[in-house]
Design a protein around this motif. Structure first.
Motif, PDB file in Angstrom:
ATOM      1  N   GLU A 291     -32.338   0.916  -4.980  1.00 52.70           N
ATOM      2  CA  GLU A 291     -32.505   0.079  -6.185  1.00 52.70           C
ATOM      3  C   GLU A 291     -33.858   0.338  -6.839  1.00 52.70           C
ATOM      4  O   GLU A 291     -33.947   0.508  -8.058  1.00 52.70           O
ATOM      5  CB  GLU A 291     -32.366  -1.403  -5.814  1.00 52.70           C
ATOM      6  CG  GLU A 291     -30.921  -1.796  -5.520  1.00 52.70           C
ATOM      7  CD  GLU A 291     -30.747  -3.279  -5.198  1.00 52.70           C
ATOM      8  OE1 GLU A 291     -29.593  -3.714  -5.108  1.00 52.70           O
ATOM      9  OE2 GLU A 291     -31.764  -3.988  -5.013  1.00 52.70           O
ATOM     10  N   TRP A 296     -30.476   2.124  -8.984  1.00 54.06           N
ATOM     11  CA  TRP A 296     -29.043   1.838  -8.796  1.00 54.06           C
ATOM     12  C   TRP A 296     -28.814   0.334  -8.660  1.00 54.06           C
ATOM     13  O   TRP A 296     -29.620  -0.358  -8.038  1.00 54.06           O
ATOM     14  CB  TRP A 296     -28.535   2.554  -7.539  1.00 54.06           C
ATOM     15  CG  TRP A 296     -27.102   2.226  -7.187  1.00 54.06           C
ATOM     16  CD1 TRP A 296     -25.985   2.773  -7.719  1.00 54.06           C
ATOM     17  CD2 TRP A 296     -26.658   1.267  -6.209  1.00 54.06           C
ATOM     18  NE1 TRP A 296     -24.862   2.210  -7.137  1.00 54.06           N
ATOM     19  CE2 TRP A 296     -25.250   1.287  -6.216  1.00 54.06           C
ATOM     20  CE3 TRP A 296     -27.325   0.389  -5.337  1.00 54.06           C
ATOM     21  CZ2 TRP A 296     -24.477   0.480  -5.383  1.00 54.06           C
ATOM     22  CZ3 TRP A 296     -26.556  -0.418  -4.503  1.00 54.06           C
ATOM     23  CH2 TRP A 296     -25.151  -0.360  -4.536  1.00 54.06           C
ATOM     24  N   LYS A 297     -27.751  -0.138  -9.239  1.00 54.35           N
ATOM     25  CA  LYS A 297     -27.329  -1.546  -9.080  1.00 54.35           C
ATOM     26  C   LYS A 297     -25.809  -1.567  -9.034  1.00 54.35           C
ATOM     27  O   LYS A 297     -25.163  -0.919  -9.862  1.00 54.35           O
ATOM     28  CB  LYS A 297     -27.728  -2.384 -10.298  1.00 54.35           C
ATOM     29  CG  LYS A 297     -29.109  -2.961 -10.264  1.00 54.35           C
ATOM     30  CD  LYS A 297     -29.047  -4.511 -10.074  1.00 54.35           C
ATOM     31  CE  LYS A 297     -30.412  -5.128  -9.851  1.00 54.35           C
ATOM     32  NZ  LYS A 297     -30.994  -4.795  -8.540  1.00 54.35           N
TER      33      LYS A 297
END
Ligand code: NAD
Ligand code: DAU
Length: 339
Positions: A291, A296-297
């Motif tokens: 993250e 990234w999520k």
């Protein structure tokens, strides 16, 4: 770029092939799969005619074949999904897990070295960390958690990871490794918990819950996993491990009851059966690194994702009924007959 995806006729590899073929029309995607019991070309129907997609049948552990393929295709990137993936099968027949998961990986690593692959990505699992106690919700797997495997499956995946990291340190091969939590979503083979329970509940068959159903898994929608791998192969730092997970922990019983409720089926279908030997208690990923470093999520929480998945199984009954009518029907009898 020319990208080799191995195991692309399976659950996650198949979803990844769809994702990459559609997102990157300028890249060439070659899908190499042996088509074991878990491989299914029907999963690839939506992409099979795309000009940037090609299927090759073969074994990642077949060295002469792999060397020839790499020489011919000159891949830029290799993403290795191909594996024996089911824990229960690794308990009844561990040998093939060593051949495919360990020897197969090492064969791909040698070919990647020999033919100058620019990025080798190994798709691994949180199971290499072993398990966490049920009464310590404050504990999570980080990339620094020691390897501590429980099953022949996880031992084979951990061995493969160690080879991948050794090839980086010793030979300078540009590798990355991702360790993801339990995936769910479309095209999931119906031996695994979620599709097994959906397909059996729809047929009003008993739902075999191991032990008391208290074990916890950390569920991630497969498309969030695909997006994470795409990010890692493009932006991830060579030599690094990235954990992938979205903080969606559920007990197995909660998952099964959610499915029954969505399908309007009674809880009396649940049948408690003998526990899996060595059954890992809880998996829970700390995704802070991917993250913060790569941004990234996950897009899906479990409630939305499971509702979409159940709908997919309702809308695509031909896909899984075809599997259930074949060789797999004997497997279910063998696996659960005396439990
Ligand atoms: P899957 O069993 O659905 O698919 C595996 C694919 O690999 C199949 O298409 C099979 O035909 C192919 N294959 C098997 N042996 C092969 C060989 N020797 N050569 C070439 N192809 C071969 O598995 P999955 O659930 O999609 O998992 C894919 C990868 O992701 C695996 O490496 C697994 O360890 C990892 N993983 C899975 C999960 C999960 O929740 N399913 C989570 C984290 C990591
Ligand atoms: O965590 C990632 C791993 O998740 C992957 O590396 C594996 O490839 C993948 O198969 C999965 O492993 P699990 O063992 O967690 O998945 P499975 O679907 O087999 O089981 C999920 C949980 O449900 C587990 O606690 C065992 C339980 N279970 C499973 C089956 C098939 C049941 O209670 N009944 C069942 O019939």
């Amino acid at each position: 770029m020319k990208i080799l995806v191995t195991g692309g006729a399976g659950f996650i590899g198949g979803n990844f092939v769809h994702y990459m073929v559609n997102k990157y029309p300028e890249d060439q995607i070659v899908n190499l799969d042996l088509l074991t019991y878990a491989g299914n070309l029907e999963t690839l129907k939506p992409v099979e005619d795309k000009p940037n997609y090609k299927f090759v049948r073969g074994d990642i552990a077949d060295r002469p074949f792999i060397m020839e393929l790499f020489e011919k295709e000159q891949f830029d990137v290799v993403v290795n999904f191909a594996a024996e993936s089911h824990v229960d099968r690794s308990i009844t027949d561990p040998g093939i897990f060593v051949k495919t998961n360990v020897l197969g990986t090492q064969t791909l690593l040698d070919a990647s070295r020999a033919y100058g692959v620019k990025r080798y990505h190994q798709v691994s699992t949180d199971e290499v960390y072993g398990d966490l106690p049920l009464d310590r919700p404050d504990l999570f797997f980080t990339e620094e958690t020691p390897i501590h495997t429980s099953s022949p499956y996880s031992a084979s995946k951990a061995s493969a990871d160690l080879f991948v990291l050794a090839y980086h340190r010793t030979f300078g091969l540009p590798v990355t490794v991702s360790r993801c939590s339990n995936n769910y979503g479309p095209y999931h083979f119906p031996e695994k918990l979620i599709p097994l329970m959906i397909s059996r509940a729809l047929a009003d068959e008993s739902l075999p819950v191991y032990g008391k159903g208290e074990n916890v898994r950390d569920w991630l929608h497969v498309s969030d996993h695909c997006a994470a791998i795409d990010l890692i192969i493009r932006k991830g730092k060579v030599g690094e491990i990235y954990n992938i997970g979205g903080h969606n922990e559920r007990t197995n019983l909660e998952v099964v009851k959610t499915i029954l409720k969505a399908l309007d089926k009674p809880e009396s279908l649940i049948q408690y059966v003998t526990d899996r030997p060595g059954h890992d208690r809880r998996y829970a990923i700390d995704p802070t690194k991917i993250e913060t470093e790569l941004g990234w999520k996950p897009q899906y929480n479990f409630d939305t994702g499971i509702a979409m998945t159940i709908q997919w199984y309702l809308d695509n009954q031909d896909w899984w009924k075809h599997i259930l009518s074949g060789e797999y029907s004997n497997y279910f009898e063998k696996m659960y007959g005396d439990r």
